[in-house]
Design an enzyme around this catalytic site. Structure first.
Site, short mmCIF file in Angstrom:
data_model
loop_
_atom_site.label_atom_id
_atom_site.label_comp_id
_atom_site.label_asym_id
_atom_site.label_seq_id
_atom_site.Cartn_x
_atom_site.Cartn_y
_atom_site.Cartn_z
N HIS A 18 0.75 -5.92 7.74
CA HIS A 18 0.57 -4.47 7.63
C HIS A 18 1.02 -3.69 8.85
O HIS A 18 0.83 -2.48 8.91
CB HIS A 18 -0.90 -4.12 7.38
CG HIS A 18 -1.41 -4.55 6.06
ND1 HIS A 18 -1.38 -3.76 4.94
CD2 HIS A 18 -1.96 -5.72 5.66
CE1 HIS A 18 -1.90 -4.41 3.92
NE2 HIS A 18 -2.27 -5.60 4.33
N LYS B 43 -5.70 11.20 8.91
CA LYS B 43 -5.46 9.76 9.03
C LYS B 43 -6.16 9.32 10.31
O LYS B 43 -6.65 10.16 11.06
CB LYS B 43 -3.97 9.46 9.11
CG LYS B 43 -3.23 10.37 10.10
CD LYS B 43 -1.72 10.13 10.14
CE LYS B 43 -0.96 10.65 8.96
NZ LYS B 43 -0.45 9.64 8.08
N ARG B 44 -6.22 8.03 10.58
CA ARG B 44 -6.80 7.60 11.84
C ARG B 44 -6.05 8.20 13.02
O ARG B 44 -4.85 8.46 12.92
CB ARG B 44 -6.79 6.06 11.93
CG ARG B 44 -7.84 5.42 11.05
CD ARG B 44 -9.25 5.85 11.42
NE ARG B 44 -9.60 5.37 12.73
CZ ARG B 44 -10.31 4.28 12.97
NH1 ARG B 44 -10.79 3.55 11.98
NH2 ARG B 44 -10.58 3.91 14.21
N LYS C 74 0.87 7.73 15.36
CA LYS C 74 0.83 8.69 14.25
C LYS C 74 1.10 10.11 14.73
O LYS C 74 1.33 11.02 13.94
CB LYS C 74 -0.51 8.60 13.52
CG LYS C 74 -0.71 7.27 12.77
CD LYS C 74 -2.08 7.21 12.12
CE LYS C 74 -2.37 5.90 11.40
NZ LYS C 74 -1.74 5.80 10.07
N THR D 30 -0.27 5.35 3.07
CA THR D 30 -0.68 5.53 1.68
C THR D 30 -1.22 6.94 1.50
O THR D 30 -1.18 7.48 0.40
CB THR D 30 -1.77 4.51 1.29
OG1 THR D 30 -2.78 4.51 2.31
CG2 THR D 30 -1.19 3.13 1.12
N LYS E 94 -0.81 9.99 -1.60
CA LYS E 94 -1.90 10.77 -2.21
C LYS E 94 -1.61 12.26 -2.14
O LYS E 94 -1.91 13.01 -3.08
CB LYS E 94 -3.23 10.43 -1.51
CG LYS E 94 -3.60 8.97 -1.73
CD LYS E 94 -4.79 8.48 -0.91
CE LYS E 94 -4.88 6.96 -1.07
NZ LYS E 94 -5.93 6.34 -0.28
#
Ligand code: AZC
Ligand code: PLP
Length: 824
Positions: free
Chosen positions: A359, A547-548, A553, A655, A659
């Protein structure tokens, strides 16, 4: 479609009765929490019969079954989802209304089952939903953490973690199964002894500590198909309950230690996302749930099959990242030491049962255990790892004679460490990445040597999400609208969504679509008002990054851009600017300093901007506290813009991006992870793409990075923003508060490369893409079309598709059918 029959009066009676027997109260006296419990127990009644019926079919047919081994299952709430999948949501809603109870309020009483950190854990939850809705035999295997992902509070702009005591009021859906308890042993020594009867060497563990693993089962309800699979999570109990007479036998200490081990092992989820901490307790957790799950899988197999050499015909262990990789050695141990197989027979079975999903390529996430720790905790398992390594290294030397560099890079044991990814690849028959780009990077960069040696193992399985939770449950208005136009087949076949495409040219449909978005924005605005006390304008653009919190990110890029816009507005009040609400939601790992500083920065920027009357509320910044599955459902439904701005090559898939797309929010993102495939589906013109490509990033990385100072010195607007990190603008005059963030960009002091995540490098390109967003939004017709086409093009990203690919290429399962229980 469903055989579900709902007797409204019986249900109402059941709810009332549950309040009575559980709490000795009437329904009117019940607290909201008690009502939730009573309703859940009533719903469980409906699930139980199908659960039994499904397990009966499994018993009778003994079908091939996948065991999804995962340290994390980020399930969220169960009640609403169970009702959706029972196709009973509306019925129950009405029944409760007749009793004066609001189902939404009841749902809000349920704590999230947050047994996971982020993407990896949520993917596992979506997979269970899809496996079951498609009718495949499956178990999720994990840990019943007493405390899940921490609850996040924001105090004075800082993240404060509080424990998530999710089991406090009891979990109405779980069932404890003492009859399947298993012993798991740690430590001690191994004595080898020759058995002259069998002619085999036996390995006897002595002076070990052990715990009893007790499974709790949670039902996973398939959509309208009567199938109910099981999420089996293991709790721990001391094996010998504390005995006073152990004083005399000197075992007092051991008894206490075993009590402590049992208590600590399942206490809490490690809150790290994409980062490995290397704690001994973590390895204990891993071995604990793996040994218990494997023992039970073998026992179950033996209940209906007699030749253990054919285990692989009925059993697949899918390893969710390297966290469960000790499974390969434990399976070897069980097959050899408990079942009496030879090494070769055991290896044949193991390498046909085990498969591995990668992952992440983030190097700090790669699990490597110090050999001394590993061998002390798992002495017999370690012997087996040594032998696997010995045989593998021999093979490498055969294939690459004289190339010791290969051995150094590929060995499982090297440099005093056990490399879990190498173990997973060597012993697994399949290695998959989670999006096309990610799999290519694995094959040609990170795992290049392994790909060259065993290319047949490598394959891609692009992630997916379940439309049942994230549209049917999370966005009922849009779900109804879709069904009105194309029927309800999309619920189990998301490719149907393509039928919406012609509506993008239909002005009436576009208007309806935007009106639904608007209603969802009002719903979120209300949530934000209630939980954050901030007023936001549903007419503004909802620009969302949830998100985290992680440097890769790049929430920092987002907030620096907000600071830049704010500077512009202050300097040029005459510029027209479409009102925008920047919404953030993110938990930072408790020990991740920069991530926590970024949260503080976002909140400080929010403070300054939200309270500056001179900009007329044109920008609002909101940090939503405690981002988790339940509020994620509201957020996706209300988003206009989906921020997916990771440094290219770093986000394996994502992911959340899917969404947002499902709910009609175009992507503002880099060509990273599954964003690439989203653009393939929806078209470049319906997304806002910016930034370096993954090739460019990798190229820079291989050549020592780039010079952020050059950019800093040549772009005065950007320089001003960066300087504002240390001039006190957002820190009440404190120049040091964000010094580390500043340094991370310019590397004046820190030891890493400067701007590791290419924030300054991508800044202009990002700002320019943001301008395109604004221009597009101003043209409401064009925006509506883009948004609608995102929803219409999301068919590929259902986890139903992902699961069908796993089944076809890796698992080779067959569907079962479960008839409704005739007693119903
Ligand atoms: C995540 C990846 O970061 C994300 O890109 C992906 O969508 C998700 O897995 C599901 O595949 N990885 C993790 O959460 N990884 C770890 C080790 O925490
Ligand atoms: N956390 C929650 C609560 C989610 O719903 C999701 C969405 O999939 C994630 C984390 C993962 O988000 P991302 O893919 O953006 O990292």
């Amino acid at each position: 479609m469903s055989d579900f029959k709902f007797d409204k009066e019986a249900f109402k009676k059941e709810v009332k009765n549950n309040v009575k027997t559980l709490y000795r109260r009437t329904i009117d006296e019940a607290t909201p929490q008690q009502t939730f419990q009573a309703v859940s127990y009533a719903v469980k009644e409906y699930i139980i019969d199908n659960w039994l019926a499904t397990q009966e079919v499994y018993e009778k047919e003994s079908p091939k079954t996948v065991y999804y081994l995962s340290m994390e299952f980020l399930m969220g709430r169960a009640l609403g989802n169970n009702l959706i999948n029972l196709t009973a949501y509306q019925d129950v809603k009405e029944a409760l209304e007749e009793m004066g109870i609001d189902l939404n309020a009841v749902e809000d009483q349920e704590p999230d089952a947050a047994l996971g950190n982020g993407g990896l854990g949520r993917l596992a939850a979506c997979f269970l939903d899809s496996l079951t809705s498609l009718g495949y035999p499956a178990y999720g295997c994990g840990i019943r953490y007493h405390y899940g992902m921490f609850k996040q509070k924001i105090k004075n702009g800082y993240q404060v973690e509080t424990p998530d005591n999710w089991l406090k009021n009891g979990n109405p859906f779980e069932v404890r199964r003492d009859e399947y308890a298993k012993e798991v042993r740690f430590g001690g020594t191994i004595r080898m002894q020759h058995n002259y009867e069998t002619g085999r060497d036996e390995f006897i563990q002595e002076n070990f500590e052990s715990v009893l693993a007790i499974p709790y089962d949670m039902p996973i309800v398939g959509y309208g198909n009567n199938v109910v699979n099981t999420l089996r999570i293991w709790d721990a109990k001391a094996i010998t309950s504390f005995r006073l007479d152990s004083f005399d036998r000197g075992e007092y200490h051991k008894a206490v230690e075993q009590e402590n081990l049992a208590k600590t092992i399942v206490e809490v989820l490690y809150p790290n996302d994409n980062h490995y901490a290397g704690k001994e307790l973590r390895l204990k957790q891993q071995y604990f749930f793996i040994s218990a799950s494997l023992q039970e899988a073998i026992d179950k197999y033996k209940r209906s099959n007699d030749d253990i050499r054919r285990l692989h015909e009925k059993v697949i262990f899918q390893m969710n990242d390297t966290h469960p990789t000790v499974a390969v050695a434990e399976l070897m141990r069980l097959l050899m030491d408990e079942e009496g197989l030879s090494w070769d027979d055991a290896w044949n079975v193991t390498t046909k049962c085990c498969a591995y999903t990668n992952h992440t390529i983030m190097s700090e996430a790669l699990e490597k255990w110090p050999i001394d720790l590993f061998s002390r905790l798992l002495p017999r398992v370690y012997q087996i790892v040594e032998e696997i390594n010995r045989r593998f290294v021999e093979k490498v030397r055969q294939m690459y004679p004289g190339n010791e560099e290969k051995v150094r890079k590929m060995a499982i044991l090297y440099d005093g460490q056990v490399k879990m990814a190498h173990l997973a690849i060597v012993a697994g028959f399949s290695v998959n990445g989670v999006a096309k780009l990610h799999t290519e990077i694995l094959k040609h960069e990170e795992l290049k040597d392994f790909y060259e040696m065993m290319p047949e193992k490598f394959n891609n399985k692009t992630n997916g999400i379940t439309q049942r939770r994230f549209l049917l449950h999370g966005n009922p208005l849009l779900a109804d609208w879709v069904t009105k136009h194309i029927g309800d087949k999309w619920i189990t076949d998301l490719s149907e969504m393509a039928k919406l495409k012609p509506l993008a040219d239909d002005p009436k449909a576009r208007k309806e679509f935007m009106e639904i978005k608007y209603q969802n924005k009002i719903r979120l605005a209300k949530y934000i008002k209630e939980h954050n006390g901030i007023e936001v304008d549903p007419e503004s653009i909802f620009d969302v990054q949830v998100k985290r919190l992680h440097e890769y990110k790049r929430q920092l890029l987002n907030i620096l851009h907000v600071m830049y816009l704010y500077n512009q507005m202050k300097e040029h009040p005459e510029i027209t600017f479409y009102p925008r609400t920047f919404i953030f939601g993110a938990k930072a790992a408790a020990g991740y300093k920069r991530a926590k500083q970024t949260i503080k920065l976002i909140n400080s920027v929010a403070d300054v901007i939200n309270n500056d009357r001179s900009i007329n509320g044109k920008i609002k910044v909101v940090f939503i506290e405690d981002y988790r599955v339940s509020n994620a459902e509201l957020i996706f439904a209300a988003a206009d813009v989906s921020e997916q701005i990771s440094t290219a090559s770093k986000e394996a898939s994502g992911t959340g991006n899917m969404k947002f797309m499902l709910n009609g929010a175009p992507t503002l993102g880099t060509m990273d992870g599954a964003n690439v495939e989203i653009v393939d589906e929806v078209g470049m013109e319906n997304a806002f793409i910016f930034g370096l490509s993954s090739d460019e990033v990798i190229n820079y990385e291989n050549n020592g990075g780039y010079q952020p100072m050059d950019i800093y010195n040549s772009d005065w607007e950007l320089k001003r923003v960066v300087d504002q990190l240390v001039d006190g603008t957002y820190a009440n005059g404190d120049h040091e508060l964000y010094r580390d963030l500043y340094n991370s960009l310019l590397n004046t002091k820190s030891s890493d490369r400067a701007d590791t995540y290419f924030i300054l490098k991508d800044f202009r390109s990002y700002a320019e893409a943001q301008k395109r967003v604004e221009a597009a939004y101003r043209d409401q017709d064009r925006w509506a079309k883009m948004a609608l086409l995102n929803t219409a093009s999301c068919g590929k990203f259902t986890s139903d598709r992902t699961i069908e690919e796993y089944v076809a290429d890796i698992w080779k399962l067959k569907k079962v059918t479960v008839k409704p229980d005739p007693r119903l």
